[in-house]
Design an enzyme around this catalytic site. Structure first.
Site, PDB file in Angstrom:
ATOM      1  N   LYS A  66      54.398 -56.262  16.304  1.00 42.05           N
ATOM      2  CA  LYS A  66      55.424 -56.507  16.141  1.00 42.05           C
ATOM      3  C   LYS A  66      56.021 -57.788  16.994  1.00 42.05           C
ATOM      4  O   LYS A  66      57.162 -58.511  16.942  1.00 42.05           O
ATOM      5  CB  LYS A  66      56.803 -55.321  16.934  1.00 42.05           C
ATOM      6  N   ASP A 106      65.897 -51.996  14.975  1.00 41.08           N
ATOM      7  CA  ASP A 106      66.099 -50.498  15.924  1.00 41.08           C
ATOM      8  C   ASP A 106      67.403 -49.958  16.213  1.00 41.08           C
ATOM      9  O   ASP A 106      67.610 -49.197  16.019  1.00 41.08           O
ATOM     10  CB  ASP A 106      64.553 -50.793  16.697  1.00 41.08           C
TER      11      ASP A 106
HETATM   12  N1  LIG Z   1      63.021 -42.978  14.026  1.00 36.88           N
HETATM   13  C1  LIG Z   1      62.751 -44.191  14.542  1.00 36.88           C
HETATM   14  O1  LIG Z   1      62.998 -44.968  13.919  1.00 36.88           O
HETATM   15  C2  LIG Z   1      61.460 -43.725  14.858  1.00 36.88           C
HETATM   16  C3  LIG Z   1      61.238 -46.056  15.510  1.00 36.88           C
HETATM   17  C4  LIG Z   1      60.806 -46.107  17.035  1.00 36.88           C
HETATM   18  C5  LIG Z   1      59.878 -45.235  17.078  1.00 36.88           C
HETATM   19  N2  LIG Z   1      59.549 -43.733  16.616  1.00 36.88           N
HETATM   20  C6  LIG Z   1      58.941 -42.451  17.412  1.00 36.88           C
HETATM   21  O2  LIG Z   1      59.180 -42.715  19.003  1.00 36.88           O
HETATM   22  C7  LIG Z   1      58.219 -42.218  19.767  1.00 36.88           C
HETATM   23  C8  LIG Z   1      58.006 -43.130  21.053  1.00 36.88           C
HETATM   24  O3  LIG Z   1      57.573 -44.384  19.899  1.00 36.88           O
HETATM   25  P1  LIG Z   1      57.307 -46.103  20.712  1.00 36.88           P
HETATM   26  O4  LIG Z   1      56.880 -47.118  20.224  1.00 36.88           O
HETATM   27  O5  LIG Z   1      58.039 -45.633  21.825  1.00 36.88           O
HETATM   28  O6  LIG Z   1      55.889 -44.745  21.692  1.00 36.88           O
HETATM   29  P2  LIG Z   1      54.781 -46.075  22.927  1.00 36.88           P
HETATM   30  O7  LIG Z   1      55.851 -47.384  23.248  1.00 36.88           O
HETATM   31  O8  LIG Z   1      53.640 -45.664  22.680  1.00 36.88           O
HETATM   32  O9  LIG Z   1      56.211 -45.184  24.248  1.00 36.88           O
HETATM   33  C9  LIG Z   1      54.910 -43.492  24.123  1.00 36.88           C
HETATM   34  C10 LIG Z   1      56.101 -42.313  25.407  1.00 36.88           C
HETATM   35  O10 LIG Z   1      56.229 -41.469  25.268  1.00 36.88           O
HETATM   36  C11 LIG Z   1      55.900 -40.964  26.502  1.00 36.88           C
HETATM   37  N3  LIG Z   1      54.237 -40.251  26.381  1.00 36.88           N
HETATM   38  C12 LIG Z   1      53.754 -39.905  25.589  1.00 36.88           C
HETATM   39  N4  LIG Z   1      52.613 -38.860  25.891  1.00 36.88           N
HETATM   40  C13 LIG Z   1      53.288 -38.997  26.930  1.00 36.88           C
HETATM   41  C14 LIG Z   1      53.207 -36.988  26.902  1.00 36.88           C
HETATM   42  N5  LIG Z   1      51.972 -36.340  27.165  1.00 36.88           N
HETATM   43  N6  LIG Z   1      54.290 -36.282  28.058  1.00 36.88           N
HETATM   44  C15 LIG Z   1      55.208 -37.107  28.428  1.00 36.88           C
HETATM   45  N7  LIG Z   1      55.577 -38.058  27.818  1.00 36.88           N
HETATM   46  C16 LIG Z   1      54.590 -38.412  26.894  1.00 36.88           C
HETATM   47  C17 LIG Z   1      55.151 -42.286  26.948  1.00 36.88           C
HETATM   48  O11 LIG Z   1      55.082 -41.531  28.867  1.00 36.88           O
HETATM   49  P3  LIG Z   1      54.671 -42.398  30.018  1.00 36.88           P
HETATM   50  O12 LIG Z   1      54.812 -44.444  29.927  1.00 36.88           O
HETATM   51  O13 LIG Z   1      54.043 -41.691  30.756  1.00 36.88           O
HETATM   52  O14 LIG Z   1      53.073 -42.867  28.890  1.00 36.88           O
HETATM   53  C18 LIG Z   1      55.899 -43.039  27.104  1.00 36.88           C
HETATM   54  O15 LIG Z   1      57.542 -42.936  27.277  1.00 36.88           O
HETATM   55  C19 LIG Z   1      57.473 -41.915  18.614  1.00 36.88           C
HETATM   56  O16 LIG Z   1      57.436 -41.017  18.040  1.00 36.88           O
HETATM   57  C20 LIG Z   1      57.673 -42.862  17.477  1.00 36.88           C
HETATM   58  O17 LIG Z   1      57.354 -42.460  16.184  1.00 36.88           O
HETATM   59  C21 LIG Z   1      60.865 -43.639  16.362  1.00 36.88           C
END
Ligand SMILES: NC(=O)c1ccc[n+]([C@@H]2O[C@H](COP(=O)([O-])OP(=O)(O)OC[C@H]3O[C@@H](n4cnc5c(N)ncnc54)[C@H](OP(=O)(O)O)[C@@H]3O)[C@@H](O)[C@H]2O)c1
Length: 288
Positions: A66, A106
């Site tokens: 991205k 998004d």
């Molecule tokens: N519906 C949609 O269109 C859409 C769009 C985008 C994303 N999503 C979903 O949103 C989610 C996040 O995506 P992202 O791209 O933001 O991922 P990311 O950048 O990797 O961020 C992950 C987040 O989850 C937290 N996390 C990870 N493991 C954890 C745990 N064991 N306990 C508590 N917090 C934890 C991280 O906290 P730390 O900062 O402490 O590591 C961080 O805040 C994914 O499931 C993705 O599939 C959905």
């Protein structure tokens, strides 16, 4: 000539975008195919250059490309610049020359899913965002543009929540950063109109599969819970919210609405959202 659309990522096999985008193209009788392309990071520049060919309308971009696609585009819009991420590229002829523009749908997808599916609008509302990664950044920017009354960002790593709270403050929204557990979280949950889960907790095959950031005893029945995680369809958090009697919205809606916004940019036609949603749900069911 059949036009070309698709999505790039690495890996890309999990994406259901080809299913619901092709369903929308077929429904409207548009002569185009939407494919998934596995593109390694080293090949991103060459691939994006190839999008200038006639017949290519554009592509979606997913992880980890991205940010990497941005230097290869002629223009990047405000949303994508603020998010630091492009999820849609459009190829248009301008004065006989191909021109590639980068967009991020998004934020608009998130807001439109909330509005269309639940009637929720953020203006003047108190919102708790769980998580501080890429998805949370897009959500915070979108909520800032909608003039939310106040944002609280809760994250496991609190320093990352502080960075996002600063981003919201820079956009004129009162905001605070707190840990993802404890008394401050309990207080924030009780006073929120909307809670958005942007962590990966509960995501199938993720690091915290089966986990929920909140349980039913913490959740008031008056709050709306939007989980961005879309696999499984009912995540552990959505289950807890249902048990608490709260209104819920699953992540599949944002996924489809961000895709619908991309579709409208490529084709200039209103996206058949209900057709896309039905196809997306069918694809999820067949993979579970
Ligand atoms: N519906 C949609 O269109 C859409 C769009 C985008 C994303 N999503 C979903 O949103 C989610 C996040 O995506 P992202 O791209 O933001 O991922 P990311 O950048 O990797 O961020 C992950 C987040 O989850 C937290 N996390 C990870 N493991 C954890 C745990 N064991 N306990 C508590 N917090 C934890 C991280 O906290 P730390 O900062 O402490 O590591 C961080 O805040 C994914 O499931 C993705 O599939 C959905």
């Amino acid at each position: 000539m059949t036009s070309r659309l698709g999505i790039i990522g690495h890996p890309i096999g999990h994406s259901i975008s080809p299913v619901f985008q092709q369903a929308a193209l077929d429904h409207l009788g548009i002569d185009a195919t939407y494919q998934a392309w596995e593109v390694a990071p080293v090949d991103v520049g060459g691939f994006v250059g190839g999008l200038r060919e006639p017949g290519t309308l554009g592509i979606n971009v997913t992880l980890p490309h991205k940010e990497a696609v941005m230097p290869f585009l002629d223009e990047v819009d405000d949303w994508a610049t603020a998010a630091g991420a492009v999820n849609t590229i459009v190829n248009r002829q301008v004065n006989g020359q191909p021109r590639l523009t980068g967009h991020n749908t998004d934020g608009t997808g998130f807001l439109r899913a909330l509005r269309e599916e639940t009637g929720f609008t953020a203006q003047g509302r108190r919102i708790l965002v769980l998580g501080a990664g890429g998805a949370a950044r897009g959500v915070v920017l979108a909520l800032s543009r909608e003039s939310a009354a106040g944002l609280i960002i809760a994250n496991r790593t609190v320093s990352r929540a502080h960075l996002l709270a600063q981003l919201a403050a820079d956009n004129g929204i009162e905001s605070a950063a707190i840990p993802l557990t404890g008394h401050e979280l309990d207080t924030a949950v009780q006073s929120a109109d909307l809670i958005v889960n942007c962590t990966t907790m509960g995501m199938a095959h993720g690091p915290a599969e089966g986990g929920s950031p909140l349980d039913s005893t913490q959740i008031p029945s008056t709050v709306l819970i939007n989980d961005l995680v879309y696999n499984p369809r009912e995540t552990p958090l959505l289950r807890e919210a249902r048990l608490a009697g709260a209104q819920t919205l699953g992540g599949i809606h944002m996924l489809v609405y961000q895709g619908a916004a991309s579709f409208e940019m490529w084709t200039g036609q209103p996206a058949p959202v209900s057709v896309m949603l039905e196809a997306a749900l069918r694809a999820m069911e067949s993979r579970s």
